[in-house]
Design a protein around this motif. Structure first.
Motif, PDB file in Angstrom:
ATOM      1  N   TYR A  93       0.852  -1.190   0.000  1.00  0.00           N
ATOM      2  CA  TYR A  93       0.000   0.000   0.000  1.00  0.00           C
ATOM      3  C   TYR A  93       0.886   1.238   0.000  1.00  0.00           C
ATOM      4  O   TYR A  93       1.795   1.356   0.819  1.00  0.00           O
ATOM      5  N   HIS A  94       0.617   2.134  -0.940  1.00  0.00           N
ATOM      6  CA  HIS A  94       1.428   3.353  -1.025  1.00  0.00           C
ATOM      7  C   HIS A  94       0.558   4.603  -1.110  1.00  0.00           C
ATOM      8  O   HIS A  94       1.038   5.653  -1.535  1.00  0.00           O
ATOM      9  N   GLU A 125       7.516  -1.104   0.372  1.00  0.00           N
ATOM     10  CA  GLU A 125       7.442  -0.877   1.814  1.00  0.00           C
ATOM     11  C   GLU A 125       8.485  -1.823   2.410  1.00  0.00           C
ATOM     12  O   GLU A 125       8.324  -3.047   2.298  1.00  0.00           O
TER      13      GLU A 125
HETATM   14  C1  LIG Z   1       3.248   2.595   3.562  1.00  0.00           C
HETATM   15  C2  LIG Z   1       2.271   3.698   3.259  1.00  0.00           C
HETATM   16  N1  LIG Z   1       2.502   4.499   2.207  1.00  0.00           N
HETATM   17  C3  LIG Z   1       1.674   5.508   1.876  1.00  0.00           C
HETATM   18  C4  LIG Z   1       0.532   5.743   2.621  1.00  0.00           C
HETATM   19  C5  LIG Z   1      -0.398   6.861   2.230  1.00  0.00           C
HETATM   20  O1  LIG Z   1      -0.318   7.897   3.151  1.00  0.00           O
HETATM   21  P1  LIG Z   1      -1.527   8.955   3.247  1.00  0.00           P
HETATM   22  O2  LIG Z   1      -2.701   8.216   3.790  1.00  0.00           O
HETATM   23  O3  LIG Z   1      -0.999  10.012   4.166  1.00  0.00           O
HETATM   24  O4  LIG Z   1      -1.764   9.467   1.862  1.00  0.00           O
HETATM   25  C6  LIG Z   1       0.254   4.937   3.731  1.00  0.00           C
HETATM   26  C7  LIG Z   1      -0.954   5.157   4.520  1.00  0.00           C
HETATM   27  O5  LIG Z   1      -1.339   4.404   5.364  1.00  0.00           O
HETATM   28  C8  LIG Z   1       1.146   3.886   4.052  1.00  0.00           C
HETATM   29  O6  LIG Z   1       0.924   3.075   5.089  1.00  0.00           O
END
Ligand SMILES: Cc1ncc(COP(=O)(O)O)c(C=O)c1O
Length: 445
Positions: free
Chosen positions: A155-156, A213
């Motif tokens: 998840y990004h 991640e």
């Molecule tokens: C590993 C990771 N990247 C990116 C995000 C996205 O961040 P945001 O919700 O601040 O856009 C998250 C959100 O949980 C995350 O866990």
């Protein structure tokens, strides 16, 4: 019933919507907030939180919860930490936003550069989504290539690329994602270096980046996985991006870079960085980051990275206050001890109740993964039912994602949460035994 009545009477009800909502917020949430939620990840019980202090939150009926959501992770110091509140109040009285350069943002950028690792320069944004989006754009501009390797189940954030591979699928898990975005994504398996090597063999020459991640969701990398990934990237001229939105300042002060001892080319921060206010950053090697320098705006590979509130001084002082607390001696040892206590307790509850599943995570993170091979899809139903009962017992967590532990959680609170989890599992299993098989899947839209 009230909810149905309100939906039906909507046209005829002469009262202003705000009056109806004030009188019955639960009934109206689904009417005005899509899915009765602020996010794609909704708690199984509607709880309207009114205030928080340390490890506790209170809802608008005065009910108290031990909070393991921590605003989805940023609040590692707990709610309303005095040092953060004081810094924010002081900055607010001087001005809330400038867009232009300001000292707190400069100071925070300097702190990021001081962390041993790849960060030589920084550009701020407001969300983790933006940080990963900008990092990918930088990598594409730098390499002149389009494809990006991501991992199934990662998840990004909410942008197109991030949604591909999320929830374990090698496809988009959202509507509205163009096929061109899917064509540019190469999906491999986390912790399976063979699958990465295969992807490199086919797509290596057109890969701009690997976006990973370092601890995927709550799963630790196998010891050789990240070093080998870095090696593959180096030899194919592919930019390695660590998405440290979740792990940054959590696994260690230097995040996953320090914790796993592997250095990427670019790194994304969010969550803890803003101390509970909106702030994120992409940072990395100077020669890549410089592509976003406005002085190069007319160059063909200039990278546009901008945001109205980027480098916001209020968020920056909250972040600085948070980092200062995290740098106190013994902080990470304490966080890791609490996280381990929670994981051990949750795992003991699973085995005591004969539930197929596992508890993963490291540092101040614990995630429960239910798997019930006897009943396809029942892991999902079990998780939802346990999560619901846990919340009703006064423990706020989102089992779909994880328990976040803060510096202010006590051992007694961890033990309370473990007992509540055990009781929730027991109650769910007893109900399931009486009621027969539960539904297999979430309802289709
Ligand atoms: C590993 C990771 N990247 C990116 C995000 C996205 O961040 P945001 O919700 O601040 O856009 C998250 C959100 O949980 C995350 O866990």
């Amino acid at each position: 019933m009230a909810q149905i009545a309100l939906h039906v009477d909507r046209q005829e009800d002469p009262r202003p919507r705000s009056t109806v909502i004030a009188q019955s917020p639960e009934a109206c949430a689904d009417d005005v907030l899509v899915g009765g939620s602020n996010s794609a990840f909704a708690l199984p019980v509607k709880v309207y939180l009114e205030r928080g202090s340390g490890s506790r939150v209170w809802d608008d009926s005065g009910r108290e919860y031990i909070d393991f959501l921590l605003a989805s992770g940023p609040l590692i110091l707990g709610h309303a930490h005095p040092r953060v509140c004081e810094a924010v109040a002081r900055q607010l009285s001087k001005g809330s936003a400038f867009h232009a350069l300001n000292r707190p943002a400069l100071e925070l950028a300097t702190r990021l550069v001081e962390i041993p690792g790849c960060v030589e320069m920084v550009r701020f944004a407001s969300t983790g989504t933006e940080a990963t989006l900008h990092a990918v754009r930088l990598a594409r501009a730098y390499t002149g290539r389009d494809k990006v390797l991501i991992f199934a189940g990662s998840y990004h954030g909410s942008h197109d690329l991030s949604i591909i591979g999320h929830r374990g699928a090698a496809r988009a898990t959202s509507g509205g994602v163009p096929s061109s975005a899917i064509d540019d994504a190469v999906v491999a398996k986390f912790n399976d270096i063979g699958s990465v090597e295969e992807s490199f063999a086919i797509h290596g020459a057109s890969l701009a980046a690997v976006l990973v991640e370092p601890q995927q969701r709550s799963l630790d990398p196998l010891p050789e996985f990240l070093p080998r990934l870095a090696q593959l990237c180096r030899s194919a001229g592919v930019i390695l991006i660590f998405d440290e939105v979740l792990t940054g300042f959590r696994l260690a002060f230097g995040g996953a870079q320090e914790y796993y001892g592997v250095e990427p080319d670019l790194v994304c921060y969010g969550k803890i960085l803003g101390g509970g206010l909106p702030l994120s950053a992409v940072g990395g090697r100077r020669e890549i980051m410089r592509l976003a320098d406005p002085a190069l705006a007319s160059a063909p590979n200039f990278v546009h990275i901008s945001g109205t509130l980027s480098g916001n001084p209020v968020s920056a002082v909250a972040g600085l206050a948070t980092l200062a607390e995290l740098e106190e001696p013994g902080v990470y040892e304490h966080l890791h001890r609490l996280g381990k206590r929670l994981r051990t307790g949750l795992a003991q509850q699973l085995s005591a109740h004969g539930i197929a599943g596992s508890v993963v995570g490291s540092g101040p993170i614990a995630a429960v993964e239910f798997s019930d091979p006897g009943q396809p899809g029942s892991g999902l139903a079990l998780r939802e039912a346990v999560n619901r009962t846990l919340i009703l017992r006064g423990v706020l967590a989102q089992l779909e994602t994880r328990f976040y532990v803060s510096l202010l959680h006590t051992e007694a609170e961890i033990d309370f949460a473990v007992d509540a989890f055990g009781a929730a599992v027991r109650a769910t299993m007893e109900y399931r035994h009486l009621a027969g098989p539960t539904r297999d899947h979430a309802p289709a839209l």
